[in-house]
Design an enzyme around this catalytic site. Structure first.
Site: not given
Lengths: 387, 387
Positions: B84, B333
């Site tokens: 991420c 996200h």
């Protein structure tokens, strides 16, 4: 400051049932650290070249090398990917970090674990490196078959030259203890479709295809201001990277335009031509790729690479030996490791440390590492700076 | 030469049924090029931050941006991955290349297409970012639940503070037109398990989890010697990257040790402390992650972040506003895009270009982008150098 290679590691390429991706990474990295004779604490940051694309379930591998030694904990690590050129992608990113002053000692690892899947799984994973919108479902043999077909249409049948390339690379691999295959192939075998040499994707036979391999290779790079601490080092006389667009449909498949541009740029930056090279490690994922690279390197003009290859220009005793290591064809092709492996083997030649592979008087080496169907190309011109 | 940000692009985050990964990449990249008012031919190289891990079948995406404009063909492009934190991985690699002199104008894109798979598929793909040998089959909510449990054991229940973080970030997102969710949540809703707010992995409820998103963000970075050609620019007062080991079993889960080290290193390099910051965009993949980051930032001592959060220290009108964009929690996200998005939104604040999100007198911004369970952390301290 310029980056220089001062150590390396390299697992045997092949099927390693007992080793997973993390084991392979740590094995090559540990060997590189020992080879450079440095304290792991001296390493400032780590780069991993790794393709994956479903070959293993580990989607986040950059920190696997961090686990090798407590001294590596809390240091930067990152994965770089450019399909089968991922190893060079990691190497070039590390070089940028040294040139930019963020790090002085870099550990670069390239690794791939491919044998955990069956042939169909490996084919599907590698197929992920094509342009899915147009090419989904095609295998990489299918894609490189298109290059061979385009070459045949423009210049004539490349099959004989392709067979010579397979024979040469298998012969070279006999001298490389790290190679996956130690088996000479004879020309007739490579020329003929047979039960043991089936057509994979016309005109590519099994003998035209590189191998499914597990393996890892690693390099320690340091900033040239640290050269005094090392007894041997290999430097980069020039480097070049070119990325072409992804779709095959947008490209001339009878040439390797992206690789040719990258090679020309590296030659120009190094102030050399093909005739100045002692050896080259190039991306023979399929024998047609080596033929097209021979032309992209300027060993022969477009369409004339076949004669050069058949006459032996790229053999061990030829004007410019290509793939003394055995190449992807016989050394093996754990895709993320390949670019790093090429630089390891070229460095060893330049330092006189290539064992039975050693070419006398190796002074200038070329590495050509490619991702996808001539999509990403990295070209390095290497020379010893301390031997 | 130091890299500076002179342009940016940012798709809306959310579900984009009509846009695939290539569309998202090219959309953000095109907007960044227009924003910087440069000719695409001026771009020297491209970096893509992208996680993938099975989210899309495109295993080799670096060259998708090359296809945006004919002027980009044959220029270098590479993908960087740190789960991420892949967006920051791409950004930091580009900064190295500028500092090292290989490029003067860089295009950095972060992108992820997540909505093509169902929830189970997305959960499995993201799960690939854990240490497979020990954690396979655990979801990321499971992993961050372990952090929350460890925090509760050492310091007491973090649930109330977590609810406040969710409420704050959803409220902030109302001012961000690019955010995925424009819906205020009230504290009671976030505190209670309910049909609409089920327990995902105890103690993490749905309201503690960030979103599944499609999206891309892009930056144009140039070498500071080109500053004269641009009317506005944001520079990096300091950057730091830390990678911890991958296994959760090797870490103290009641703290974010890797992020804390990276933040301390960035503060030290910038000569600042938390009190000097105007705002921070941090990695609230789960609300517990923002709480632990608040402590890692030194806004509050370990174990005391709850009080700071509940008292409003990190709200828009607090001492240090955190996630004015809505954060991963409400902005969305798309994992590979997140790190780039943070830098885009921080840069816009510093240049007075943040629209309704704008904080008066924003002079120093922090970005904290994390990959995995506190495995990879990138920290940037940004300031305007030309406004």
């Amino acid at each position: 400051m310029e980056p220089v290679i001062v150590g390396w590691g390299h697992t045997k390429f092949g099927r390693h049932d007992a080793l997973d991706l993390e084991d392979l990474i740590q094995s090559a990295a540990g060997e590189a650290i020992a080879s450079a004779d440095i304290d792991p604490a001296a390493i400032d940051a780590m780069w991993l070249g790794h393709f994956n694309s479903g070959l293993v379930p580990d989607g986040f591998c950059s920190s696997m090398v961090v686990g090798l030694d407590p001294a590596l904990r809390f240091k930067p690590a990152v994965r770089c990917e450019n399909a089968c050129a991922s190893g060079s992608a990691a190497l070039y990113a590390a070089m940028d970090a040294i040139r930019g002053g963020r790090v002085r000692v870099a550990l670069v690892v390239g690794a791939e674990k491919m044998s955990g899947l069956g042939t169909a799984g490996v084919t599907a994973a590698l197929g992920g490196a094509s342009y899915q919108k147009e090419e989904r479902g095609q295998s990489f043999p299918d894609i490189f078959a298109k290059f061979a077909q385009a070459y045949a249409r423009r210049y004539g049948d490349p099959a004989e030259a392709m067979a010579h390339i397979a024979v040469k690379n298998h012969e070279n691999a006999l001298r490389n203890p790290l190679a996956q295959m130690h088996r000479a192939l004879d020309l007739d075998f490579c020329l003929q479709v047979s039960e043991r040499n089936p057509m994979i994707s016309d005109p590519l036979k099994l003998s035209d295809c590189s191998l499914v391999s597990d393996g890892a290779a690693a390099l320690i790079l340091v900033s040239s201001d640290l050269l005094g601490e090392f007894t041997r080092a290999v430097g980069f006389r020039a480097t070049a990277q070119v990325n072409d667009v992804l779709p095959l449909s947008a490209k001339d498949l009878a040439a390797f335009e992206g690789p040719a541009r990258a090679i020309r740029a590296a030659y120009a930056a190094a102030g050399i031509g093909a005739r100045d090279l002692s050896l080259a490690e190039v991306h023979d994922c399929f024998t047609i790729a080596e033929l097209l690279t021979v032309e992209a390197m300027g060993i022969a003009a477009p369409g004339q690479g076949r004669e050069a290859v058949i006459e032996g220009a790229t053999r061990r005793d030829g004007a410019l030996p290509v793939n003394l290591s055995g190449g992807l064809k016989a050394k093996g092709h754990p895709v993320g490791a390949t670019g790093v492996s090429m630089h390891v083997l070229a460095a060893r030649q330049l330092l006189g440390d290539a064992g039975e592979m050693q070419l006398p008087d190796a002074s200038l080496a070329l590495c050509v590492n490619m991702g996808g169907g001539a999509v990403a190309t990295y070209v390095s011109v290497l020379e010893a700076v301390k031997a």
